[in-house]
Scaffold this motif. Structure first.
Motif, short mmCIF file in Angstrom:
data_model
loop_
_atom_site.label_atom_id
_atom_site.label_comp_id
_atom_site.label_asym_id
_atom_site.label_seq_id
_atom_site.Cartn_x
_atom_site.Cartn_y
_atom_site.Cartn_z
N SER A 39 0.91 -1.83 -0.12
CA SER A 39 -0.38 -0.19 0.13
C SER A 39 0.66 1.47 -0.16
CB SER A 39 -0.48 -0.17 1.35
OG SER A 39 -1.58 1.18 1.61
N GLY A 79 -6.27 2.41 6.99
CA GLY A 79 -7.62 1.32 6.17
C GLY A 79 -6.69 0.47 7.15
N SER A 199 -13.81 6.27 1.00
CA SER A 199 -12.46 6.48 0.79
C SER A 199 -11.79 6.54 1.73
CB SER A 199 -12.26 7.03 -0.29
OG SER A 199 -11.56 7.68 -1.11
N ILE A 271 -17.70 2.26 3.74
CA ILE A 271 -17.24 0.78 3.08
C ILE A 271 -18.32 -0.46 3.62
CG2 ILE A 271 -15.05 -0.49 2.84
CD1 ILE A 271 -13.45 1.93 3.87
N VAL A 305 -10.26 -4.41 2.96
CA VAL A 305 -9.54 -3.39 3.09
C VAL A 305 -8.65 -2.76 2.12
CG1 VAL A 305 -10.13 -0.41 4.00
CG2 VAL A 305 -11.51 -2.43 4.97
N ALA A 308 -8.09 -3.58 -1.62
CA ALA A 308 -9.41 -2.50 -2.18
C ALA A 308 -8.50 -1.17 -2.17
CB ALA A 308 -10.57 -2.52 -1.83
N ASP A 309 -7.95 -0.89 -1.72
CA ASP A 309 -7.39 0.83 -1.81
C ASP A 309 -6.57 0.92 -2.85
OD1 ASP A 309 -7.73 3.02 -0.70
OD2 ASP A 309 -5.56 2.56 0.07
N GLY A 312 -8.07 -0.15 -6.56
CA GLY A 312 -8.60 1.40 -6.87
C GLY A 312 -7.94 2.07 -7.71
N GLU A 320 -7.92 7.47 -9.27
CA GLU A 320 -8.66 6.92 -8.48
C GLU A 320 -9.65 5.84 -8.91
OE1 GLU A 320 -6.25 7.06 -4.53
OE2 GLU A 320 -4.37 7.64 -5.48
N GLU A 322 -12.58 5.15 -5.45
CA GLU A 322 -12.74 4.61 -3.78
C GLU A 322 -12.92 3.12 -3.10
OE1 GLU A 322 -14.43 6.63 -5.79
OE2 GLU A 322 -13.70 8.18 -5.16
N ALA A 323 -12.20 3.35 -2.00
CA ALA A 323 -12.05 1.70 -2.30
C ALA A 323 -13.45 1.16 -1.29
CB ALA A 323 -11.73 1.33 -0.31
N THR A 327 -15.17 -2.59 -2.94
CA THR A 327 -15.33 -3.38 -1.56
C THR A 327 -17.17 -4.00 -2.35
OG1 THR A 327 -15.88 -1.90 -0.13
CG2 THR A 327 -14.23 -2.68 -0.10
#
Length: 347
Positions: A39, A79, A199, A271, A305, A308-309, A312, A320, A322-323, A327
């Protein structure tokens, strides 16, 4: 009401099984460490692992080092804690309601927190997270009560599908309220997308530190309740026969859920589906014993999470995703699968 695979009272765990499950938690923590590195490294500008390592341990004031410390690290840590909060809250909700479809997003709790924050911004002029986090907690609590009352009206007791439908209705109403306030008040226009999708973008250390106390308290309460949740999952009569304090367990569980969901939503917006999918995946690995389901959910959800972030950030040619959108794409098929199961009550 559907029952979430009730475990036997205080099942004896063989030493080898306990060691294996404990090792699994350590593996999960290790995977979180890997996810954190990914990340921090992946984004609009990809950073080699060596650059990330140097920025972490040999800060030189360069652009890359500032990018790591000022943007990537707070976003990543948020996150982790938001994922852990949502996964834990989902496990608690499924245990307390004995509802396999229980989830902070499906039952309107995240929407309640989001709507309360928008009202705080539009009506009361509250713009700091330390101020509107309290609105998020109240909104989460009120939404949970309303959904349960709606799902319990009419003949019969609340069941998974009725609660899910009630949650859908409440979510739709609250989303309309958010849209109305956004339309009428320019101050909330920029917040509209954030409070309807969810997000981790542009969230700093201040956000992390403001919500961390609520999430930590909620997590500690959740871990202390795991033994009582096993008795609760067996049903009220059996639970009382085992000497469990069911009313106290439910009250503390609700407090933990509100702290976890309200704090997570105040920090990152709604989320969804994390609290639905993760506990089911965990039970497939460790069984229905909540002494393991809760900590495993706490460790596994951050992987979803963060994944997903990160996804994205790279899935679109520019910008980007959004997470919360990612999800939802992952969680919607899981929800449909659970609803269509012929033996839903045995989940």
């Amino acid at each position: 009401m559907a029952v979430v695979s009730p475990p036997r009272p205080e099942p004896a765990v063989r030493p080898k099984v306990a060691i294996a499950r404990g090792a699994g938690l350590l593996v999960g923590l290790g995977l979180i460490g890997v996810a954190v590195i990914v990340s921090v490294a992946v984004g609009a500008k990809d950073l080699p692992v060596g650059v990330v390592w140097d920025a972490l341990f040999h800060f030189d004031g360069s652009y890359d080092a500032n990018l790591v410390w000022d943007q990537r690290i707070p976003r990543t840590l948020l996150g982790v804690v938001v994922g852990a909060a949502l996964g834990t809250a989902g496990a608690l909700m499924q245990a307390v309601t004995r509802n396999p479809l229980a989830d902070p997003g499906l039952l309107g709790i995240e929407s309640g927190a989001s709507a309360a924050v928008v009202v705080a911004i539009a009506v009361f002029g509250v713009t700091s997270l330390s101020g509107y986090v309290w609105f998020a907690l109240v909104g989460a609590a009120v939404a949970s009560v309303v959904v349960y009352l709606l799902g319990s009206t009419g003949r019969g007791r609340a069941n998974p599908v009725r609660l899910a439908l009630a949650g859908t209705v409440v979510t739709a109403v609250l989303t309309g309220i958010i849209s109305a306030f956004t339309t009428m008040n320019a101050r909330t226009t920029q917040s509209m997308r954030f409070w309807t999708i969810g997000s981790l973008i542009n969230r700093g250390y201040d956000v992390l530190f403001d919500v961390l106390p609520f999430l930590v308290v909620g997590a500690v309460i959740s871990l202390l309740l795991t033994r009582s949740l096993n008795a609760l999952a067996l049903g009220d009569q059996v639970g009382r026969a085992l000497g469990a304090h069911l009313g106290r367990t439910r009250l503390l569980s609700v407090i933990a859920i509100v702290l976890l969901c309200g704090g997570a939503t105040a920090a990152a917006g709604p989320i969804g589906f994390v609290g639905l999918a993760i506990p089911h995946a965990v039970r497939a690995v460790v069984g229905p014993d909540y002494r393991w389901v809760v900590p495993y959910s706490m460790v596994s959800a951050p992987l979803l999470v963060l994944g997903a972030d990160v996804l994205g950030r790279v899935v679109l040619p520019t910008g980007e995703l959004e997470a919360g959108v990612v999800t939802a794409v992952i969680g919607a098929p899981v929800f449909i699968y659970l609803v269509r199961r012929k033996r839903l009550g045995e989940l």
